[in-house]
Design a protein around this motif. Structure first.
Motif, PDB file in Angstrom:
ATOM      1  N   ARG A   1       0.485  -8.172  -6.746  1.00  0.00           N
ATOM      2  CA  ARG A   1       0.613  -8.213  -8.206  1.00  0.00           C
ATOM      3  C   ARG A   1      -0.179  -7.042  -8.785  1.00  0.00           C
ATOM      4  N   PRO A   2       0.467  -5.881  -8.971  1.00  0.00           N
ATOM      5  CA  PRO A   2      -0.263  -4.702  -9.459  1.00  0.00           C
ATOM      6  C   PRO A   2      -0.910  -4.934 -10.819  1.00  0.00           C
ATOM      7  N   LEU A   3      -2.040  -4.301 -11.018  1.00  0.00           N
ATOM      8  CA  LEU A   3      -2.708  -4.265 -12.317  1.00  0.00           C
ATOM      9  C   LEU A   3      -2.269  -2.974 -12.995  1.00  0.00           C
ATOM     10  N   GLY A   4      -1.152  -3.037 -13.724  1.00  0.00           N
ATOM     11  CA  GLY A   4      -0.578  -1.813 -14.267  1.00  0.00           C
ATOM     12  C   GLY A   4      -0.106  -0.930 -13.134  1.00  0.00           C
ATOM     13  N   ASN A   5      -0.593   0.321 -13.112  1.00  0.00           N
ATOM     14  CA  ASN A   5      -0.218   1.243 -12.037  1.00  0.00           C
ATOM     15  C   ASN A   5      -1.215   1.222 -10.878  1.00  0.00           C
ATOM     16  N   THR A   6      -2.084   0.207 -10.859  1.00  0.00           N
ATOM     17  CA  THR A   6      -3.035   0.034  -9.760  1.00  0.00           C
ATOM     18  C   THR A   6      -2.527  -1.037  -8.800  1.00  0.00           C
ATOM     19  N   ILE A   7      -2.362  -0.647  -7.547  1.00  0.00           N
ATOM     20  CA  ILE A   7      -1.990  -1.603  -6.496  1.00  0.00           C
ATOM     21  C   ILE A   7      -3.247  -1.944  -5.712  1.00  0.00           C
ATOM     22  N   TYR A   8      -3.446  -3.223  -5.460  1.00  0.00           N
ATOM     23  CA  TYR A   8      -4.600  -3.623  -4.656  1.00  0.00           C
ATOM     24  C   TYR A   8      -4.150  -4.649  -3.618  1.00  0.00           C
ATOM     25  N   VAL A   9      -4.902  -4.735  -2.537  1.00  0.00           N
ATOM     26  CA  VAL A   9      -4.654  -5.710  -1.471  1.00  0.00           C
ATOM     27  C   VAL A   9      -5.953  -6.464  -1.229  1.00  0.00           C
ATOM     28  N   MET A  10      -5.888  -7.790  -1.353  1.00  0.00           N
ATOM     29  CA  MET A  10      -7.057  -8.649  -1.155  1.00  0.00           C
ATOM     30  C   MET A  10      -6.599  -9.920  -0.441  1.00  0.00           C
ATOM     31  N   PRO A  11      -6.328  -9.839   0.855  1.00  0.00           N
ATOM     32  CA  PRO A  11      -5.720 -10.968   1.570  1.00  0.00           C
ATOM     33  C   PRO A  11      -6.745 -11.972   2.074  1.00  0.00           C
ATOM     34  N   PRO A  12      -6.273 -13.144   2.520  1.00  0.00           N
ATOM     35  CA  PRO A  12      -7.170 -14.084   3.210  1.00  0.00           C
ATOM     36  C   PRO A  12      -7.716 -13.449   4.486  1.00  0.00           C
ATOM     37  N   TYR A  13      -8.874 -13.891   4.907  1.00  0.00           N
ATOM     38  CA  TYR A  13      -9.536 -13.277   6.059  1.00  0.00           C
ATOM     39  C   TYR A  13      -8.799 -13.542   7.375  1.00  0.00           C
ATOM     40  N   CYS A  14      -7.893 -14.511   7.375  1.00  0.00           N
ATOM     41  CA  CYS A  14      -7.167 -14.862   8.598  1.00  0.00           C
ATOM     42  C   CYS A  14      -5.909 -14.019   8.806  1.00  0.00           C
ATOM     43  N   ILE A  15      -5.583 -13.125   7.893  1.00  0.00           N
ATOM     44  CA  ILE A  15      -4.335 -12.379   8.004  1.00  0.00           C
ATOM     45  C   ILE A  15      -4.287 -11.604   9.325  1.00  0.00           C
ATOM     46  N   SER A  16      -3.132 -11.626   9.969  1.00  0.00           N
ATOM     47  CA  SER A  16      -2.993 -10.933  11.249  1.00  0.00           C
ATOM     48  C   SER A  16      -2.845  -9.431  11.037  1.00  0.00           C
ATOM     49  N   ALA A  17      -3.105  -8.667  12.092  1.00  0.00           N
ATOM     50  CA  ALA A  17      -2.935  -7.214  12.023  1.00  0.00           C
ATOM     51  C   ALA A  17      -1.482  -6.867  11.712  1.00  0.00           C
ATOM     52  N   GLU A  18      -0.548  -7.626  12.290  1.00  0.00           N
ATOM     53  CA  GLU A  18       0.878  -7.365  12.056  1.00  0.00           C
ATOM     54  C   GLU A  18       1.254  -7.583  10.598  1.00  0.00           C
ATOM     55  N   ASP A  19       0.795  -8.699  10.020  1.00  0.00           N
ATOM     56  CA  ASP A  19       1.111  -8.972   8.615  1.00  0.00           C
ATOM     57  C   ASP A  19       0.470  -7.945   7.686  1.00  0.00           C
ATOM     58  N   LEU A  20      -0.755  -7.541   7.998  1.00  0.00           N
ATOM     59  CA  LEU A  20      -1.415  -6.560   7.147  1.00  0.00           C
ATOM     60  C   LEU A  20      -0.681  -5.221   7.196  1.00  0.00           C
ATOM     61  N   THR A  21      -0.195  -4.848   8.363  1.00  0.00           N
ATOM     62  CA  THR A  21       0.601  -3.621   8.473  1.00  0.00           C
ATOM     63  C   THR A  21       1.870  -3.728   7.643  1.00  0.00           C
ATOM     64  N   ARG A  22       2.496  -4.911   7.648  1.00  0.00           N
ATOM     65  CA  ARG A  22       3.687  -5.116   6.808  1.00  0.00           C
ATOM     66  C   ARG A  22       3.362  -4.924   5.334  1.00  0.00           C
ATOM     67  N   VAL A  23       2.199  -5.382   4.917  1.00  0.00           N
ATOM     68  CA  VAL A  23       1.779  -5.210   3.516  1.00  0.00           C
ATOM     69  C   VAL A  23       1.620  -3.730   3.186  1.00  0.00           C
ATOM     70  N   HIS A  24       0.912  -3.009   4.051  1.00  0.00           N
ATOM     71  CA  HIS A  24       0.702  -1.582   3.812  1.00  0.00           C
ATOM     72  C   HIS A  24       2.032  -0.826   3.833  1.00  0.00           C
ATOM     73  N   ASP A  25       2.943  -1.211   4.734  1.00  0.00           N
ATOM     74  CA  ASP A  25       4.266  -0.575   4.782  1.00  0.00           C
ATOM     75  C   ASP A  25       5.045  -0.845   3.495  1.00  0.00           C
ATOM     76  N   ALA A  26       4.948  -2.069   2.992  1.00  0.00           N
ATOM     77  CA  ALA A  26       5.657  -2.418   1.754  1.00  0.00           C
ATOM     78  C   ALA A  26       5.162  -1.579   0.586  1.00  0.00           C
ATOM     79  N   ILE A  27       3.854  -1.300   0.560  1.00  0.00           N
ATOM     80  CA  ILE A  27       3.303  -0.451  -0.503  1.00  0.00           C
ATOM     81  C   ILE A  27       3.873   0.959  -0.394  1.00  0.00           C
ATOM     82  N   ALA A  28       3.861   1.509   0.808  1.00  0.00           N
ATOM     83  CA  ALA A  28       4.373   2.865   1.003  1.00  0.00           C
ATOM     84  C   ALA A  28       5.834   2.962   0.579  1.00  0.00           C
ATOM     85  N   ASP A  29       6.628   1.988   0.979  1.00  0.00           N
ATOM     86  CA  ASP A  29       8.049   2.002   0.633  1.00  0.00           C
ATOM     87  C   ASP A  29       8.268   1.874  -0.866  1.00  0.00           C
ATOM     88  N   ALA A  30       7.543   0.956  -1.498  1.00  0.00           N
ATOM     89  CA  ALA A  30       7.734   0.705  -2.925  1.00  0.00           C
ATOM     90  C   ALA A  30       7.305   1.919  -3.763  1.00  0.00           C
TER      91      ALA A  30
END
Length: 418
Positions: A382-411
């Motif tokens: 949920r971007p704050l205007g033109n600011t994108i941030y990532v603040m996931p639960p501490y249990c997030i897997s490396a694979e899921d976190l990579t998916r998040v970062h990839d989604a940011i790059a694509d978007a």
């Protein structure tokens, strides 16, 4: 199905954007009514620390619900609240001796402000002015809005808000902030309230621990109460249990909520040093601290908080936080070199970056476009205007976190194409 009567917070229904129905949550994942798996990359508004439906917390809630569900807390008490208060004083700075329960981050701030004003009133030196840092956000109740940034969040309610002294956000080494705070403290204000290290809703704006330490020292020398709003920054988000730890700062008043129950139940606390409590201690009933809500220290919520404290004691939470921070940094390094990315930054488990936008600000037209793209990619951001941030639960897997970062790059690539 007929239109829902639900009025959603921070949501403009007039834009016609879809509202996603979630039917189940586990760990770092949400599952929609259509059966989609969505990665919760914002911890469901920064509250979920150990993951959704953590078994120990779920079991604590289930067990407590069959024992005491609710109890008036004015002159009555119960074991879950007593255990949480003792558990907090055991892991937090020993100077913070008193624990006052409330329901949310906003109300914990209201409590802090009233504690500060009550302290001065009962000490025979009434001080009324509150100092704040620009771009801050402390909640949506009247007092909390008054000490936050004035703007789109609260413009319609401005006639109700009280005046405050504003200290500029740190630039460079923060000399501008320290000088302004020094000057403002000469007028003997009651208190200075600040979000330590990271200003959340203001755009994930970050500043150094040295500045935080210097601000606390200025307040100490002038006898101004220092209030740390760690509703978002607490519970490991900045890499340590409290952000204040990194500056060696013990505030006079500390606000905690969100991760207090692991994100499972609404509960907040405001902790205070002993002199603040003693200023209200009296045989004169007029000096009573007159603040409460019907659900103060709700036993079920306190049981969840007690389970959360046990998780912090008995599980390798700090190691998980360190691992997540390192993985976030690796992802940020990859995103930082992409075209259109500005001001990449990290504090603990939080990363943020700004997408180039001449308009910018909270009402940036990029925000709804980015949000839609993230939704399509199966990621809750949920971007704050033109600011994108990532603040996931501490249990997030490396694979899921990579998916998040990839989604940011694509978007970002899509929206910058126009």
């Amino acid at each position: 199905m007929s239109e829902s009567p639900v009025w959603h917070p921070f949501w403009q229904h007039g834009l016609g954007q879809p509202v996603t129905r979630v039917t189940r949550a586990e760990g770092a994942a949400l599952y929609t009514a259509e059966g989609r798996r969505v990665i919760d990359a914002v911890s469901s508004w920064w509250v979920t620390t150990h993951g959704h439906c953590h078994p120990r917390i779920v079991e604590a809630i289930r067990e407590q619900a069959g024992q005491i569900d609710q109890l008036i807390f004015a002159g009555w008490t119960h074991d879950p609240a007593e255990d949480v208060a003792r558990g907090l004083t055991a892991i937090l700075p020993p100077e913070l001796t008193r624990v006052f329960f409330s329901d949310s981050g906003s109300t914990s701030v209201e409590v802090a402000l009233k504690m500060a004003l009550g302290f001065w009133a009962h000490s025979g030196e009434p001080r009324h002015r509150i100092l704040v840092m620009e771009h801050s956000y402390h909640g949506d109740t009247i007092g909390a809005m008054s000490v936050g940034e004035r703007g789109v969040y609260n413009a319609p309610y401005d006639p109700l808000l009280f005046d405050v002294g504003r200290i500029p956000f740190p630039v460079g080494d923060g000399a501008n902030t320290i000088e302004a705070l020094e000057a403002a403290c000469c007028d003997r204000p009651a208190a200075f309230i600040v979000e330590p290290l990271v200003l959340g809703a203001g755009g994930m704006m970050m500043y150094g621990a040295g500045v935080l330490a210097a601000m606390a020292e200025v307040c100490r020398r002038h006898g101004v109460l220092f209030i740390a709003d760690e509703v978002m920054t607490g519970w490991g988000r900045t890499g340590t249990l409290l952000a204040c730890e990194q500056a060696g700062v013990v505030p006079d008043i500390l606000c905690l909520a969100k991760g207090l129950t692991g994100g499972s139940m609404p509960l907040a606390v405001t902790l205070a040093r002993e002199p603040i409590f003693q200023a209200h201690w009296s045989t004169d009933r007029a000096k009573t601290f007159y603040h409460s809500s019907s659900y103060t220290a709700n036993p079920i919520a306190c049981a969840a908080a007690r389970a959360n404290l046990a998780i912090w004691r008995e599980e390798p939470v700090r190691e998980r936080i360190a691992t997540l921070g390192a993985r976030q940094q690796a992802g940020l390094d990859r995103l930082a070199v992409l075209p259109g990315i500005r001001n990449p930054r990290r504090c603990g488990t939080i990363i943020a970056l700004d997408v180039e936008d001449p308009a910018g600000g909270y009402l940036s037209a990029l925000a709804p476009r980015l949000m839609a793209l993230f939704r399509e990619a199966g990621v809750l951001l949920r971007p704050l205007g033109n600011t994108i941030y990532v603040m996931p639960p501490y249990c997030i897997s490396a694979e899921d976190l990579t998916r998040v970062h990839d989604a940011i790059a694509d978007a970002v690539a899509v929206v910058l194409k126009g």
